[in-house]
Design an enzyme around this catalytic site. Structure first.
Site, PDB file in Angstrom:
ATOM      1  N   SER A 127       0.812  -1.228   0.000  1.00  0.00           N
ATOM      2  CA  SER A 127       0.000   0.000   0.000  1.00  0.00           C
ATOM      3  C   SER A 127       0.840   1.269   0.000  1.00  0.00           C
ATOM      4  CB  SER A 127      -0.884  -0.011   1.254  1.00  0.00           C
ATOM      5  OG  SER A 127      -1.455   1.259   1.467  1.00  0.00           O
ATOM      6  N   GLU A 129       0.114   3.627   1.677  1.00  0.00           N
ATOM      7  CA  GLU A 129       0.103   4.050   3.083  1.00  0.00           C
ATOM      8  C   GLU A 129       1.479   3.814   3.720  1.00  0.00           C
ATOM      9  OE1 GLU A 129      -2.524   5.610   4.444  1.00  0.00           O
ATOM     10  OE2 GLU A 129      -1.944   5.568   6.549  1.00  0.00           O
ATOM     11  N   TYR A 151      -1.797   0.360  10.538  1.00  0.00           N
ATOM     12  CA  TYR A 151      -2.031  -0.309   9.245  1.00  0.00           C
ATOM     13  C   TYR A 151      -0.799  -0.172   8.350  1.00  0.00           C
ATOM     14  CZ  TYR A 151      -3.847  -0.844   4.472  1.00  0.00           C
ATOM     15  OH  TYR A 151      -4.020  -1.216   3.166  1.00  0.00           O
TER      16      TYR A 151
END
Ligand code: NAP
Ligand code: G4F
Length: 329
Positions: A127, A129, A151
């Site tokens: 990701s 992220e 996460y």
């Protein structure tokens, strides 16, 4: 006929991926956890040819059993606790599913293996992220990671574990560093779908306002149907590798609101949006913008759906769905 095992089959990407693989002639096995999963009926209604297999990313023995049963050519690991906001409230669960779950899946593949001539290929859903507090813009495969949420930290663990199994055991394991991708199947908890669903409900007189958190962040938003094609292409390459999958454009939440409210004929959304501190995060990812040059040049991948079309199709879908639900369709 090639056989694919897909984790996260009840999620947005799993649903797109199973359709893509079937269109390419694969037999697709979707991994489902728990009992009586409420999302399963929708998935089976839209895809009756899908075969199901039990398994949970928190349970290694169930993953070994799933890999033994399916004998897949390819495994797409799309399962995760994927909601960043929840990861702050349930960090340990997130680390277990989203992080260690990747290691368990790779262990199952390593232990069960595949025929020597036909080793199992693995895709990991990494990701953007992971870039978090970005060190450079745009972000490429070389940009250092600086995750800003439990996460993001769990995804970094999964990403490096995938790389480590590639280098240690020669597994054909690739990661897509995917930037945000959305669509009609996006969960209602994510900001894009929360907005398009809210706009539809406001248009129908079912809701007065949309409550949001930080409106300043910028995201590189693409369409999920385009992104699963890149995932499949990665597993068709001779060599495994990591690829940034992104559109190369970034937009603010304000721009998303502009387009979504315009679908409902509303030019000024400010009376319909309120900020609620409950939706603010302890640490924020302010700006994501990916450089998909490597995916374009090595995989031949380019996204097809523009930002404007993405918002329009999500709005149209939600207006239809909410009208039907309200008995007005
Ligand atoms: P999603 O809609 O939230 O779907 C997540 C899936 O994971 C669901 O099918 C869920 O199944 C499953 N899952 C949750 N816990 C599990 C467990 N313990 N064992 C097995 N499966 C479990 O996510 P998505 O948007 O499709 O994203 C797919 C993957 O890409 C995820 O790994 C996500 O983190 C990653 N990713 C997504 C984006 C994006 O913008 N969409 C961007 C980058 C990376 P249940 O029905 O059982 O809950
Ligand atoms: O839609 P979001 O929740 O997505 P986020 O946090 O960017 O994560 C998504 O993309 C990642 C890829 O970069 C994936 F790995 C991850 O699994 C997921 O699919 O939030 C987007 C932005 C954030 O800055 C958030 O603070 O929108 C902001 N926001 C403002 N108000 C809100 C809200 N987000 C949500 N979910 N709900 C709000 O009310």
């Amino acid at each position: 006929m090639k056989r694919a095992l897909v984790t996260g089959i009840t999620g947005q990407d799993g649903r797109h991926m199973s359709e893509l693989l079937q269109s390419k002639g694969y037999q697709v096995f979707g991994m489902v956890r728990g009992q009586n999963n409420p999302k399963l009926q929708t998935v089976m209604d839209e895809n009756p040819a899908l075969e199901l297999v039990e398994g949970d990313l928190r349970d290694l023995s169930s993953l070994i059993a799933a890999v033994e049963q399916v004998q897949p050519d390819e495994v797409y690991n799309l399962g995760a606790m994927s909601f960043v906001a929840l990861s702050f409230r349930q960090p340990e669960l997130t680390a277990d599913i989203t992080g260690v779950g990747v290691l368990r899946m790779l262990e199952a593949i390593r232990i069960v293996g595949g025929a020597d001539a036909n080793p199992i290929r693995f895709y990991q859903a990494s990701s953007s992220e992971m870039f978090g507090k970005v060190r450079e813009t745009p972000q490429t495969e070389q940009t250092p990671f600086h995750p800003r949420s439990p996460y993001g930290v769990a995804k970094v663990f999964g990403h490096y574990t995938t790389l480590n199994y590639r280098e240690s055991y020669g597994i054909h394991a690739s990661s897509g560093i995917c930037f945000n991708h959305e669509g009609e199947r996006r969960g209602l908890e994510f900001v894009t779908r929360k907005i398009t669903n809210g706009v539809a409900r406001i248009e129908l007189g079912l809701q007065e306002k949309i409550s949001l958190g930080n409106l300043e962040s910028q995201r590189d938003w693409g369409y999920a149907g385009d992104f699963v094609e890149a995932m499949w292409l990665m597993l068709q390459q001779d060599q495994p590798d990591d690829y940034v999958i992104a559109t190369g454009e970034t937009h603010t939440i304000g721009e998303f609101l502009d387009l979504a409210f315009r679908c409902a004929g509303i030019d000024d959304w400010t009376p319909y949006v309120e900020q609620d501190p409950r939706f603010m995060r302890p640490a924020e990812v302010d700006l994501l913008l990916g450089d998909p040059t490597k995916a374009r040049t090595q995989l031949g991948w380019t996204p097809r759906v523009s930002f404007e079309d993405l918002v329009a199709r999500m709005c149209a879908h939600d207006l239809r769905e909410e009208s039907q639900r309200a008995g007005r369709g």
